[in-house]
Design an enzyme around this catalytic site. Structure first.
Site, short mmCIF file in Angstrom:
data_model
loop_
_atom_site.label_atom_id
_atom_site.label_comp_id
_atom_site.label_asym_id
_atom_site.label_seq_id
_atom_site.Cartn_x
_atom_site.Cartn_y
_atom_site.Cartn_z
N TYR A 169 0.82 -1.21 0.00
CA TYR A 169 0.00 0.00 0.00
C TYR A 169 0.86 1.26 0.00
O TYR A 169 2.04 1.24 0.35
CB TYR A 169 -0.92 0.03 1.23
CG TYR A 169 -0.19 0.19 2.54
CD1 TYR A 169 -0.03 1.44 3.12
CD2 TYR A 169 0.35 -0.92 3.21
CE1 TYR A 169 0.63 1.59 4.32
CE2 TYR A 169 1.01 -0.77 4.40
CZ TYR A 169 1.16 0.49 4.96
OH TYR A 169 1.83 0.64 6.15
N ASP A 180 3.40 7.28 4.00
CA ASP A 180 3.77 5.88 4.26
C ASP A 180 3.70 5.08 2.97
O ASP A 180 2.91 5.39 2.07
CB ASP A 180 2.84 5.27 5.30
CG ASP A 180 3.34 3.92 5.81
OD1 ASP A 180 4.54 3.65 5.66
OD2 ASP A 180 2.53 3.15 6.35
N ILE A 197 -7.17 1.12 11.33
CA ILE A 197 -8.19 2.16 11.30
C ILE A 197 -9.46 1.64 10.64
O ILE A 197 -9.43 0.75 9.80
CB ILE A 197 -7.67 3.42 10.57
CG1 ILE A 197 -7.25 3.10 9.14
CG2 ILE A 197 -6.53 4.06 11.35
CD1 ILE A 197 -6.85 4.32 8.32
N TYR A 223 -7.62 8.81 11.83
CA TYR A 223 -7.02 9.13 13.12
C TYR A 223 -7.68 10.29 13.84
O TYR A 223 -7.17 10.78 14.85
CB TYR A 223 -5.53 9.42 12.94
CG TYR A 223 -4.77 8.24 12.40
CD1 TYR A 223 -4.73 7.04 13.09
CD2 TYR A 223 -4.11 8.32 11.17
CE1 TYR A 223 -4.05 5.95 12.60
CE2 TYR A 223 -3.42 7.23 10.66
CZ TYR A 223 -3.39 6.05 11.38
OH TYR A 223 -2.72 4.97 10.88
#
Length: 281
Positions: A169, A180, A197, A223
């Site tokens: 990913y 990321d 998440i 988040y």
């Protein structure tokens, strides 16, 4: 921010304790004074331990100051430590306490103002991005508000919420900055879907093994109001950020033996920034 204040107070207590020791000795070592201004030679384990303690303290303080956008005058910061360590502090213990209390209050107020500003800007940017993305071809929205675009359906084997999946990913912010990527690390990520998440838990179940999906995750499925500083060359995540992921579902753990999979954390619902350089962990 709280950790910085806590560390500051703890470090102050340590320094003041050292002052107490120096006061009892009531001596000043000129050799120590010279060592402060020149490179020391490390030749024993005790010297190495002492140096490592100082290095760790400096690294911790530097990181916390940078993360909280605090830029003290380094000359006075170092002088305050050195003079106090040698028992020559220009401030009394009560003065130090009063100054630090006022300092803590000020940076809390500054942090609150910064948080409100970032949250407002990110909320507006996220709303606009999701509105535009929703107009793209083949984009759908779930009842929770998750937006997704299936790039490749994959097989009929879909993971369940309690499955452990193997993926590749990339995660970006709405402005395209990457925070990321398992591709950049050169290894796949393996994690239980019920430990990430909400946007991932729901979204990855929409494709089968071999499939690929683009997820646009609103803050309440990501988040929320938490923020995490960037690491290395990756962007940080600010409060109320809408996150964008492209995810390939490579497999479901237990279906077969995959020698290439590596146990990793992907976007964890309890993200801990004190762990490795995986910013979406």
């Amino acid at each position: 921010m709280k950790s910085l204040i806590k560390m500051t107070l703890v470090s102050s207590a340590i320094v003041l304790a050292l002052v107490g020791c120096d006061d009892k000795k009531n001596t000043t070592d000129n050799t120590d004074n010279n060592a402060v201004n020149s490179k020391v030679t490390i030749s024993t384990n005790a010297q190495k331990e002492a140096y490592a303690l100082g290095s760790s303290f400096a690294s911790y303080m530097t990181t916390n100051l940078e993360q909280n956008e605090i830029s003290p005058d380094k000359e006075y910061l170092i002088s305050g430590f050195n003079e106090t360590f040698r028992g020559n502090s220009q401030l009394s213990k009560d003065e130090v306490k009063d100054v630090l209390e006022a300092f803590g209050k000020r940076i809390q107020e500054e942090a609150k103002a910064r948080f409100d500003k970032e949250k407002g800007e990110n909320t507006a940017a996220g709303d606009k991005f999701r509105e535009e993305f929703a107009k793209e071809k083949d984009v759908k929205q779930t009842k929770s508000g998750l937006l997704y675009q299936i790039i490749k359906e994959g097989s009929d084997r879909h993971p369940k919420a309690d499955d452990t999946v193997i993926v590749h990913y990339t995660g970006t912010l709405t402005d395209g900055r990457k925070f990321d990527s398992s591709y950049d690390r050169g290894e796949t990520a393996t994690f239980p879907l019920n430990a990430v998440i909400k946007g991932w838990t729901e979204g990855i179940q929409l494709i089968g093994v071999g499939g690929k999906i683009k997820l646009v995750v609103p803050p309440d499925l990501a988040y929320g109001d938490q923020s995490f500083p960037g690491q290395d060359d990756k962007a940080g995540i600010q409060p109320a950020s809408t996150l964008v992921f492209e995810v390939e579902l490579l497999g479901i753990d237990g279906d077969n033996n995959n020698n290439d999979k590596t146990e990793q954390s992907a976007p964890d619902q309890n993200k801990d920034k004190n762990k490795n350089n995986d910013n979406a962990k």
